[in-house]
Design an enzyme around this catalytic site. Structure first.
Site, PDB file in Angstrom:
ATOM      1  CE1 TYR A   8      -3.492  -2.712   0.683  1.00  0.00           C
ATOM      2  CE2 TYR A   8      -2.452  -3.074   2.795  1.00  0.00           C
ATOM      3  CZ  TYR A   8      -3.365  -3.441   1.833  1.00  0.00           C
ATOM      4  OH  TYR A   8      -4.148  -4.544   2.034  1.00  0.00           O
ATOM      5  CE1 TYR A 136      -8.527  -5.057   2.005  1.00  0.00           C
ATOM      6  CE2 TYR A 136      -8.481  -6.410   3.975  1.00  0.00           C
ATOM      7  CZ  TYR A 136      -7.892  -5.982   2.810  1.00  0.00           C
ATOM      8  OH  TYR A 136      -6.660  -6.485   2.443  1.00  0.00           O
ATOM      9  CG  ASP A 239     -13.805 -11.806   6.425  1.00  0.00           C
ATOM     10  OD1 ASP A 239     -13.034 -12.256   7.299  1.00  0.00           O
ATOM     11  OD2 ASP A 239     -13.417 -11.108   5.464  1.00  0.00           O
ATOM     12  CE  LYS A 268      -5.876  -8.572   9.343  1.00  0.00           C
ATOM     13  NZ  LYS A 268      -6.953  -8.407   8.366  1.00  0.00           N
TER      14      LYS A 268
HETATM   15  C1  LIG Z   1      -7.113  -8.713   6.899  1.00  0.00           C
HETATM   16  C2  LIG Z   1      -8.435  -9.184   6.444  1.00  0.00           C
HETATM   17  C3  LIG Z   1      -8.551 -10.114   5.381  1.00  0.00           C
HETATM   18  C4  LIG Z   1      -7.371 -10.565   4.577  1.00  0.00           C
HETATM   19  O1  LIG Z   1      -6.465 -11.333   5.305  1.00  0.00           O
HETATM   20  P1  LIG Z   1      -4.957 -11.510   4.763  1.00  0.00           P
HETATM   21  O2  LIG Z   1      -4.363 -12.500   5.726  1.00  0.00           O
HETATM   22  O3  LIG Z   1      -4.314 -10.166   4.814  1.00  0.00           O
HETATM   23  O4  LIG Z   1      -5.049 -12.042   3.378  1.00  0.00           O
HETATM   24  C5  LIG Z   1      -9.810 -10.570   5.071  1.00  0.00           C
HETATM   25  N1  LIG Z   1     -10.899 -10.147   5.728  1.00  0.00           N
HETATM   26  C6  LIG Z   1     -10.828  -9.278   6.744  1.00  0.00           C
HETATM   27  C7  LIG Z   1     -12.063  -8.875   7.462  1.00  0.00           C
HETATM   28  C8  LIG Z   1      -9.594  -8.738   7.124  1.00  0.00           C
HETATM   29  O5  LIG Z   1      -9.516  -7.847   8.108  1.00  0.00           O
END
Ligand SMILES: *Cc1c(COP(=O)(O)O)cnc(C)c1O
Length: 418
Positions: A8, A136, A239, A268
């Site tokens: 970024y 996102y 998600d 994460k």
């Molecule tokens: C960070 C994030 C992703 C992507 O995860 P990466 O490990 O960076 O590919 C997907 N969804 C949400 C809600 C996120 O915060």
């Protein structure tokens, strides 16, 4: 010119000035001898702080056995035990785990699963997704198609990504009043009524839209949304890559919604920031729809590093510590301190301050008000990475009250200067 292509960032003038030699607890140690408290847990994943002695020990023990073995035709205890543990702690419908190596790929897996599920159910026309504006879900091409359609990040690719549907996200906060809830749910109901025949799933970041603008919304909305998805025969996908493992105050955001998604993605915090891993969990109904006499119904996906034993061993230890050391109580304390200290900050530049679980956000009216805040924080011993109109903290859960106050005081001092 830089050999590393940084994320970024416009590389032309990029000047990365902070080199980290080691990290321990909440602190990053710089090559100039200084240390910084990491107020954002390395993009929210380092939930136990850095180099947690027990997790590091588990990782070393696993390395002595095997760092990696593929899941193609083979299996191993770390993956089996982690799958069992995730099924035990996640909402009731989720019984089967597909491992991948990053959050984005975990969400890709969820999308493919949902589309193929409807194919298996002889409804192949159900292959579109409904997502929220400001969402996102990652950076790969499939998930770009369900991330905010208007922000600058993905618009360039609109001709090569799938066309999906977007709904305005609820915008009245975590404790939204009944009347807003009703209008927001009506919008969802209308949309589902008109489009359910072509929708595979409704995908959301539950309770907190993170990287798209830190928008918090209510658990009640999600509970009712779950009922609407059932009514219209649309899968619900959570998600929880950002919200999972305590960030919104409960182990999963789903725990507050009294509903179970059909698919959920974890990333994460899953490996406490030690290695890349994600898990896409699915209901038995979805899993069983892939049963069939031959390969044609099988799920054709398999990342090289899926179920990596090292990552699984780390994740298991991380979850064990989270449960044993009562992390939810720690998170609740972080929430009280953030509320007490951040809500005191006042400035004409600020539009809104909000706190949920171990997340505190200050939204400013104009992005320019945050100019210089990173350098200012570094001078005060704090690592922050603001973006757009937001400066936020999502500290490691092991943070001490006095360190947390150093973060909030730095923010307070910054806004006093303006
Ligand atoms: C960070 C994030 C992703 C992507 O995860 P990466 O490990 O960076 O590919 C997907 N969804 C949400 C809600 C996120 O915060």
């Amino acid at each position: 010119m830089s050999k590393i292509w940084y994320p970024y960032a416009q590389m032309k003038n990029l000047d990365v000035q902070y080199k980290i030699l080691k990290a321990k607890g909440t602190c990053l140690y710089l090559d100039n001898g200084e240390k910084l408290i990491d107020a954002i847990s390395s993009w929210w994943c380092v939930i136990h702080g850095y180099n947690h002695p027990e997790i590091t020990r588990s990782a070393k023990q696993q390395l002595d056995k095997m760092a990696h073995v593929m899941l193609g035709g083979l299996t191993h205890n770390p993956a089996c035990s982690l799958a069992a543990k995730l099924v035990e702690i996640t909402p009731y419908k989720l019984k089967h785990v597909f491992f991948a190596d990053s959050g984005s790929v975990g969400v890709e897996v969820a999308l493919k699963m949902a589309v193929q599920y409807w194919h298996n159910m002889n409804q192949p026309q159900k292959h579109k997704f409904l997502a929220f504006k400001k969402a996102y879900h990652g950076d790969t091409c499939g998930v770009m198609s369900i991330s905010d359609p208007d922000d600058g990040m993905h618009t360039l690719f609109k001709d090569i990504i799938a066309e999906n549907y977007f709904l305005d996200a609820p915008e009245h906060g975590y404790t939204a009043k009944e009347k807003y809830l009703v209008t927001d749910l009506e919008k969802l109901d209308d949309f589902l009524r008109n489009h359910h025949y072509e929708l595979a799933a409704f995908i959301v970041e539950p309770l907190m839209q993170a990287a798209g603008g830190f928008n918090f919304y209510s658990a009640e909305y999600l509970k009712e949304a779950g009922k609407l998805c059932d009514k219209y025969n649309v899968l619900l996908i959570f998600d929880e890559v950002a919200t999972g493992f305590g960030r919104t105050g409960t182990l999963f955001a789903a725990d507050q919604t009294k509903t179970s998604p059909d698919i959920m993605i974890l990333g994460k915090g899953l490996s406490a920031g030690y290695t890349g891993i994600s898990a896409t969990l699915a209901s038995t109904e979805i899993f069983e729809s892939f049963y069939g006499p031959d390969e044609s119904n099988a799920f054709m996906h398999g990342p090289t590093f899926m179920g990596n034993p090292l990552a699984c061993a780390i994740a298991l230890k991380s979850i064990e510590i989270f449960e044993r050391d009562q992390y939810l109580a720690k998170i609740s304390k972080i929430e009280s301190v953030l509320k007490k200290e951040l809500f005191k900050i006042s400035s004409a530049k600020i539009k809104n301050i909000r706190v949920l679980g171990a997340t505190g956000v200050i939204e400013v009216k104009e992005k320019s008000s945050l100019a210089g805040i990173q350098e200012f924080a570094v001078k005060n011993g704090i690592w922050l990475r603001p973006f757009g109109n937001y400066v936020y903290t999502m500290p490691p859960y092991i943070i001490e009250a006095k360190e947390l106050k150093m973060i909030t005081e730095t923010l307070s001092k910054f806004f006093k200067r303006l």
